[in-house]
Design a protein around this motif. Structure first.
Motif, PDB file in Angstrom:
ATOM      1  N   ALA A 255      75.513  52.441  64.733  1.00 25.69           N
ATOM      2  CA  ALA A 255      75.065  53.084  63.494  1.00 25.69           C
ATOM      3  C   ALA A 255      75.530  54.543  63.356  1.00 25.69           C
ATOM      4  CB  ALA A 255      73.556  52.971  63.363  1.00 25.69           C
ATOM      5  N   PRO A 256      75.329  55.385  64.379  1.00 23.91           N
ATOM      6  CA  PRO A 256      75.698  56.788  64.192  1.00 23.91           C
ATOM      7  C   PRO A 256      77.200  57.002  63.978  1.00 23.91           C
ATOM      8  CG  PRO A 256      74.297  56.518  66.109  1.00 23.91           C
ATOM      9  CD  PRO A 256      74.721  55.164  65.681  1.00 23.91           C
ATOM     10  N   LEU A 257      78.014  56.058  64.428  1.00 23.19           N
ATOM     11  CA  LEU A 257      79.452  56.232  64.251  1.00 23.19           C
ATOM     12  C   LEU A 257      79.859  56.122  62.789  1.00 23.19           C
ATOM     13  CD1 LEU A 257      80.976  54.199  67.197  1.00 23.19           C
ATOM     14  CD2 LEU A 257      80.773  56.656  66.969  1.00 23.19           C
ATOM     15  N   TRP A 258      79.109  55.378  62.008  1.00 24.25           N
ATOM     16  CA  TRP A 258      79.518  55.117  60.634  1.00 24.25           C
ATOM     17  C   TRP A 258      78.746  55.921  59.615  1.00 24.25           C
ATOM     18  CZ3 TRP A 258      83.905  52.925  60.973  1.00 24.25           C
ATOM     19  CH2 TRP A 258      84.167  52.061  62.030  1.00 24.25           C
ATOM     20  N   ALA A 259      77.506  56.249  59.962  1.00 22.75           N
ATOM     21  CA  ALA A 259      76.687  56.935  58.965  1.00 22.75           C
ATOM     22  C   ALA A 259      77.091  58.402  58.841  1.00 22.75           C
ATOM     23  CB  ALA A 259      75.221  56.844  59.372  1.00 22.75           C
ATOM     24  N   THR A 260      76.856  58.995  57.680  1.00 20.74           N
ATOM     25  CA  THR A 260      77.059  60.434  57.526  1.00 20.74           C
ATOM     26  C   THR A 260      75.809  61.091  58.093  1.00 20.74           C
ATOM     27  OG1 THR A 260      78.154  59.937  55.469  1.00 20.74           O
ATOM     28  CG2 THR A 260      77.637  62.231  55.859  1.00 20.74           C
TER      29      THR A 260
ATOM     30  N   THR B  47      80.114  60.869  48.850  1.00 17.04           N
ATOM     31  CA  THR B  47      80.336  59.571  48.199  1.00 17.04           C
ATOM     32  C   THR B  47      79.019  58.943  47.723  1.00 17.04           C
ATOM     33  OG1 THR B  47      80.436  58.615  50.412  1.00 17.04           O
ATOM     34  CG2 THR B  47      82.531  58.995  49.284  1.00 17.04           C
ATOM     35  N   ASP B  48      77.879  59.551  48.098  1.00 13.93           N
ATOM     36  CA  ASP B  48      76.631  59.059  47.489  1.00 13.93           C
ATOM     37  C   ASP B  48      76.262  59.863  46.239  1.00 13.93           C
ATOM     38  OD1 ASP B  48      75.583  61.412  48.474  1.00 13.93           O
ATOM     39  OD2 ASP B  48      74.233  60.470  49.923  1.00 13.93           O
ATOM     40  N   GLY B  49      77.162  60.743  45.811  1.00 14.18           N
ATOM     41  CA  GLY B  49      76.987  61.432  44.530  1.00 14.18           C
ATOM     42  C   GLY B  49      76.230  62.750  44.599  1.00 14.18           C
ATOM     43  N   SER B  50      75.956  63.268  45.794  1.00 11.24           N
ATOM     44  CA  SER B  50      75.298  64.582  45.886  1.00 11.24           C
ATOM     45  C   SER B  50      76.344  65.680  45.693  1.00 11.24           C
ATOM     46  CB  SER B  50      74.636  64.776  47.255  1.00 11.24           C
ATOM     47  OG  SER B  50      73.792  63.689  47.538  1.00 11.24           O
ATOM     48  N   VAL B  51      75.987  66.673  44.874  1.00 15.44           N
ATOM     49  CA  VAL B  51      76.931  67.748  44.537  1.00 15.44           C
ATOM     50  C   VAL B  51      76.456  69.056  45.171  1.00 15.44           C
ATOM     51  CG1 VAL B  51      77.993  69.050  42.636  1.00 15.44           C
ATOM     52  CG2 VAL B  51      77.462  66.613  42.326  1.00 15.44           C
ATOM     53  N   TYR B  52      77.322  69.695  45.954  1.00 18.74           N
ATOM     54  CA  TYR B  52      77.020  70.987  46.585  1.00 18.74           C
ATOM     55  C   TYR B  52      77.981  72.017  46.016  1.00 18.74           C
ATOM     56  CZ  TYR B  52      74.636  68.005  49.952  1.00 18.74           C
ATOM     57  OH  TYR B  52      73.815  67.087  50.533  1.00 18.74           O
ATOM     58  N   SER B  53      77.502  73.239  45.797  1.00 23.27           N
ATOM     59  CA  SER B  53      78.423  74.222  45.242  1.00 23.27           C
ATOM     60  C   SER B  53      78.149  75.635  45.732  1.00 23.27           C
ATOM     61  CB  SER B  53      78.390  74.175  43.716  1.00 23.27           C
ATOM     62  OG  SER B  53      77.095  74.425  43.255  1.00 23.27           O
ATOM     63  N   ALA B  54      79.163  76.480  45.599  1.00 23.16           N
ATOM     64  CA  ALA B  54      79.040  77.909  45.906  1.00 23.16           C
ATOM     65  C   ALA B  54      79.988  78.664  44.983  1.00 23.16           C
ATOM     66  CB  ALA B  54      79.406  78.173  47.370  1.00 23.16           C
ATOM     67  N   GLY B  55      79.542  79.800  44.472  1.00 23.42           N
ATOM     68  CA  GLY B  55      80.403  80.622  43.616  1.00 23.42           C
ATOM     69  C   GLY B  55      80.482  80.097  42.197  1.00 23.42           C
ATOM     70  N   ASP B  56      81.594  80.442  41.530  1.00 26.38           N
ATOM     71  CA  ASP B  56      81.757  80.116  40.105  1.00 26.38           C
ATOM     72  C   ASP B  56      82.309  78.699  39.954  1.00 26.38           C
ATOM     73  OD1 ASP B  56      82.548  79.777  37.487  1.00 26.38           O
ATOM     74  OD2 ASP B  56      83.424  81.774  37.295  1.00 26.38           O
ATOM     75  N   VAL B  57      81.459  77.784  39.580  1.00 24.26           N
ATOM     76  CA  VAL B  57      81.901  76.394  39.452  1.00 24.26           C
ATOM     77  C   VAL B  57      81.964  75.968  37.985  1.00 24.26           C
ATOM     78  CG1 VAL B  57      81.059  75.824  41.741  1.00 24.26           C
ATOM     79  CG2 VAL B  57      79.579  75.405  39.781  1.00 24.26           C
TER      80      VAL B  57
ATOM     81  N   GLY C  26      85.786  57.990  52.241  1.00 24.43           N
ATOM     82  CA  GLY C  26      84.483  57.423  52.585  1.00 24.43           C
ATOM     83  C   GLY C  26      83.391  58.459  52.768  1.00 24.43           C
ATOM     84  N   LYS C  27      83.762  59.730  52.844  1.00 24.57           N
ATOM     85  CA  LYS C  27      82.760  60.765  53.105  1.00 24.57           C
ATOM     86  C   LYS C  27      82.544  61.699  51.917  1.00 24.57           C
ATOM     87  CE  LYS C  27      83.121  60.859  58.099  1.00 24.57           C
ATOM     88  NZ  LYS C  27      83.732  61.522  59.254  1.00 24.57           N
TER      89      LYS C  27
END
Ligand code: GLN
Length: 339
Positions: free
Chosen positions: A21-26, A74-84, A298-299
């Motif tokens: 499991a840990p090898l494949w999961a993020t 790839t699960d659709g979470s968006v992270y950002s920094a600065g002017d996006v 995949g990530k």
């Protein structure tokens, strides 16, 4: 079957689940991802290396301090920094998505057989690269191959072709996009070299439609406005087998994604593609507007917008930030844990 065999099988299955499991999961927490973005943002915010592209006059006027980072998993979470939010022209990053459209319409062999899928080792608008192999043995991510790819998009009229191209970019970005008209005009007035490149590709039979029309549509596609968020989602769509992880819409055929990523890996940063792959292992694409996208299959997809470029035409801050973030998060697809 004896009871002992059962329990041995059960134990084996349990161990397999436990250790595989840990090898494949993020395994990264949202906090770790955000911290990697914040660190790269702060670290490179004030560096002064590089300069805006100025061979397209409108690009020289863009604020060189503009700097935004977006990572989308790839699960659709968006992270950002600065002017996006601020838009720049997509420029050569567009070549990736036109290539995807041509593959979907005509198959992956069509491009390989026409302009080829090999690195040129030359600058992106090299005429020498055309002459070397009569317009073959190159790829859809340098200007001659890219203008040729644009000429291969099917459609009866200019508008048919254009709407298909823009529609593809919009499916990847997950929103409506528009052309930055000042950038389009500025490049259309000064793109004699690209017109010459297209004429030469037509002379070698690689472009079979009107080369001036192909150059004009190509110039328009390069002028589409995008921000770091758009580019991050576009990259993540490639990381997610062509399915936009935010909208859930399939933007290109999943089966063609490996070929798109392969050309990005070998030619996405022009003649510096090898150095980049060595540092990160990531298929990527840069544009002279200052954007770079990179894909950890995949990530996640990641994008940085920052206009000052190095001598090869790649954003200085974007290269540094993406390399640091991806390496901190285990994004290199060649890096695996031994079993
Ligand atoms: N529109 C630009 C050109 O054709 C794109 C080049 C780039 O981004 N590398 O010159």
């Amino acid at each position: 079957m004896t009871r002992t065999t059962h329990s041995i099988q059960g134990l084996a299955l349990g161990l397999l689940l436990l250790f595989s499991a840990p090898l494949w999961a993020t395994e990264l927490s949202p906090k770790q991802i955000q911290a990697a973005l914040d660190k790269a943002y702060t670290q490179y915010k004030d560096i002064k290396e590089g300069a805006n592209a100025d061979y397209i006059p409108a690009l020289a006027k863009v604020d060189p301090k503009l700097y935004g980072i977006v990572l989308v998993t790839t699960d659709g979470s968006v992270y950002s920094a600065g002017d996006v939010q601020s838009q720049v022209s997509i420029q050569s990053i567009s070549k990736v998505f036109t290539m995807a459209l041509v593959m979907d319409e005509s198959g992956t062999a069509a491009l390989a057989e026409n302009m080829g899928v090999d690195a040129t080792g030359q600058v992106f608008n090299s005429i020498y690269a055309i002459e070397q192999n009569k317009g073959a043995e190159m790829n859809p991510l340098v200007n001659p191959g890219a203008i040729t790819a644009t000429s291969m998009v099917k459609g009866n009229t200019y508008d048919d072709i254009w709407n298909k191209i823009l529609g593809t970019y919009e499916a990847f970005a997950g929103r409506s996009l528009t052309v930055l008209e000042d950038v389009y005009r500025s490049e259309a007035e000064t793109n004699q070299r690209n017109r010459a490149i297209a004429a030469l590709m037509a002379a070698y039979g690689r472009i079979t439609t009107d080369p001036l029309r192909a150059t004009d549509i190509y110039t328009r596609q390069c002028s589409v406005g995008v921000n770091a968020r758009d580019l991050g989602i576009m990259a993540a769509t490639l990381a997610n087998a062509g399915k936009n992880p935010v909208t859930g819409r399939q933007a290109m055929q999943a089966e063609n994604v490996p070929e798109v990523l392969a050309v990005m890996a070998t030619a996405g940063l022009y003649d510096d593609a090898g150095k980049w792959l060595y540092q990160t292992g990531l298929p990527a694409k840069s544009g002279v507007g200052g954007g770079i996208i990179a894909v950890s299959p995949g990530k996640f997809g990641i994008a940085v917008v920052s206009p000052p470029l190095d001598a090869a035409g790649n954003s200085v801050r974007a290269q540094k930030a993406i390399a640091d973030i991806s390496n901190a998060l285990g994004g290199n697809p060649y890096q695996v844990t031994p079993r």
